[in-house]
Write a protein that holds these residues in place. Structure first.
Motif, PDB file in Angstrom:
ATOM      1  N   SER A 211      44.871 -28.998 -57.525  1.00 15.49           N
ATOM      2  CA  SER A 211      46.126 -28.283 -57.787  1.00 15.49           C
ATOM      3  C   SER A 211      47.332 -29.195 -57.593  1.00 15.49           C
ATOM      4  O   SER A 211      48.312 -29.112 -58.337  1.00 15.49           O
ATOM      5  N   ILE A 342      51.454 -23.995 -50.473  1.00 23.48           N
ATOM      6  CA  ILE A 342      50.064 -24.466 -50.454  1.00 23.48           C
ATOM      7  C   ILE A 342      49.810 -25.422 -49.292  1.00 23.48           C
ATOM      8  O   ILE A 342      48.775 -25.332 -48.624  1.00 23.48           O
ATOM      9  N   GLU A 403      47.161 -21.067 -55.876  1.00 20.52           N
ATOM     10  CA  GLU A 403      48.396 -20.906 -55.103  1.00 20.52           C
ATOM     11  C   GLU A 403      48.187 -20.600 -53.631  1.00 20.52           C
ATOM     12  O   GLU A 403      49.126 -20.652 -52.854  1.00 20.52           O
ATOM     13  N   LEU A 406      46.213 -24.245 -48.629  1.00 20.11           N
ATOM     14  CA  LEU A 406      45.033 -25.084 -48.749  1.00 20.11           C
ATOM     15  C   LEU A 406      43.990 -24.754 -47.690  1.00 20.11           C
ATOM     16  O   LEU A 406      42.786 -24.786 -47.957  1.00 20.11           O
ATOM     17  N   GLN A 409      41.996 -21.927 -48.887  1.00 16.92           N
ATOM     18  CA  GLN A 409      41.125 -22.285 -50.009  1.00 16.92           C
ATOM     19  C   GLN A 409      39.835 -22.914 -49.532  1.00 16.92           C
ATOM     20  O   GLN A 409      38.774 -22.718 -50.109  1.00 16.92           O
TER      21      GLN A 409
END
Length: 411
Positions: A211, A342, A403, A406, A409
């Motif tokens: 990203s 992020i 979005e 991190l 994610q």
């Protein structure tokens, strides 16, 4: 501790510094013709100087972000202001293209030290989660406010004095911003990614994230379009726009030449951009930033394509300036906000600075190709279509960005 109020001394002082810094930067396109004519240079020579300015602004952005995070925001701004002023003063004595091109490295570093990377990181850290996106939009809009008066101010001053004297005045203006530093007492950056993570570790995680690469690549077209228009649009309008009719509304307002219209078009872009960036900041807190960015880039692509396909008239110049202005820096609060969202606030200045380097690579090519293609083809049509293409690419490339923070994610 983050301030729950939106308008704070930090936001106000930051906005004024950005306004003056960008007023001066936005005026360089007005000097294209006077400097080229005085020294009998091809258009590409001073274009390359402005392109180098944009490139070193990009190179300097992560450097000044790291300086601010290591030695303090205000020291980074002081260094930037003195480099900015030195570049302008020395440029006023330069008589060769090579001298101008070399000295624009100082100006580029100066813009980096007084521009978005350092200032938006201060605003971001000082704002509450609720106000952050809007505060970033307001600070970005301040740069647009500078654009409103920067190019017209240069045009007015050039009617009474040499371009060399105007550069000296602009150097004094940027030094005057240092009086605002006491207002910029931002809180220290927190360490949301864990106290054990160094800058290198955070950067490494970002560089490995697809990203981050997409955001980096996508910001390229923003720089290309903005760099080209800022540097070449006044000259393009001067030479390619239809004449202003006597007795027209523009003539009644004192805008009687296409040269004056070219300077005014930059101001119109700046005025529309004030509303556009504030709205983008407001919208970024409510809707997906990546989809907003894709929409902005698609809007620019459509506007640029329509402008070059239709006859260039005073009316089309003003309509295009309004539309492009509304989308002009709307990418900045959204992109900087996306980076903060992020990757966190701790190293936002450096992380955004690296992304901004891509923006300035685009700006370098937009400015340089504008001058180069003009000397080859005698117009700006080819380089304009390149901008349409990269704008469409950016609209597409933001869609796969993830979005979420991190840490979430990878959890």
């Amino acid at each position: 501790m983050q301030n729950q109020r939106l308008f704070t001394p930090i936001l106000i002082g930051s906005a004024i510094i950005l306004m003056i810094s960008f007023a001066i930067r936005a005026s360089f396109g007005v000097f294209q013709i006077p400097i080229a004519e005085e020294f009998s240079w091809p258009r590409a020579e001073f274009s390359l100087a402005i392109a180098i300015q944009n490139l070193f602004w990009g190179i300097g952005q992560p450097i000044f972000g790291a300086i601010a995070e290591r030695f303090g925001d205000r020291r980074a701004i002081i260094l930037g202001a003195f480099l900015y002023a030195a570049g302008l003063v020395f440029s006023s004595f330069a008589t060769t293209a090579l001298q101008h091109q070399f000295l624009e490295t100082l100006v580029g570093f100066g813009i980096a030290g007084t521009g978005f990377g350092v200032i938006l990181a201060i605003v971001g850290r000082a704002s509450s989660d609720k106000n952050r996106s809007l505060a970033l939009g307001i600070a970005t809009a301040a740069g647009s406010a500078g654009q409103v008066f920067g190019a017209p101010l240069a045009e007015i001053l050039l009617a009474f004095m040499s371009w060399q004297s105007v550069f000296i005045i602009f150097a004094l203006m940027i030094l005057a911003t240092l009086s605002l530093l006491p207002m910029l007492r931002a809180p220290e950056a927190s360490a949301p990614n864990g106290p054990s993570e160094s800058m290198g570790q955070v950067l490494g995680r970002a560089f490995r994230d697809p990203s981050y690469s997409l955001i980096f690549i996508g910001f390229f077209s923003c720089g290309y379009q903005l760099g080209f228009i800022t540097a070449h649009f006044p000259a393009m309008i001067t030479e390619m726009c239809g004449a202003i009719a006597p007795g027209s509304l523009l003539a009644g307002l004192g805008i009687e030449t296409t040269s004056a219209l070219g300077a005014v078009s930059i101001a119109v872009i700046g005025m529309a951009n004030i509303a556009g960036t504030v709205f983008a900041g407001w919208a970024g807190h409510r809707w997906s930033k990546k989809y907003l960015l894709a929409t902005v880039y698609l809007g620019r692509t459509i506007a640029a394509g329509a402008f070059i396909l239709l006859p260039i008239t005073p009316a089309s110049v003003l309509v295009f300036s309004l539309v492009m202005g509304a989308l002009w820096l709307a990418t900045v609060p959204l992109t900087s906000g996306l980076v903060a969202q992020i990757y966190g606030l701790r190293y936002m200045g450096t992380l955004y600075g690296v992304v901004f380097f891509s923006h300035q690579l685009g700006a370098f090519l937009g400015v340089w190709l504008g001058g180069r293609f003009y000397d080859i083809y005698g117009n700006y049509t080819a380089v304009w279509w390149v901008g349409v293409g990269v704008g469409l690419l950016s609209a597409i490339i933001h869609l796969p960005v993830r979005e979420r923070p991190l840490d979430l994610q990878t959890a």
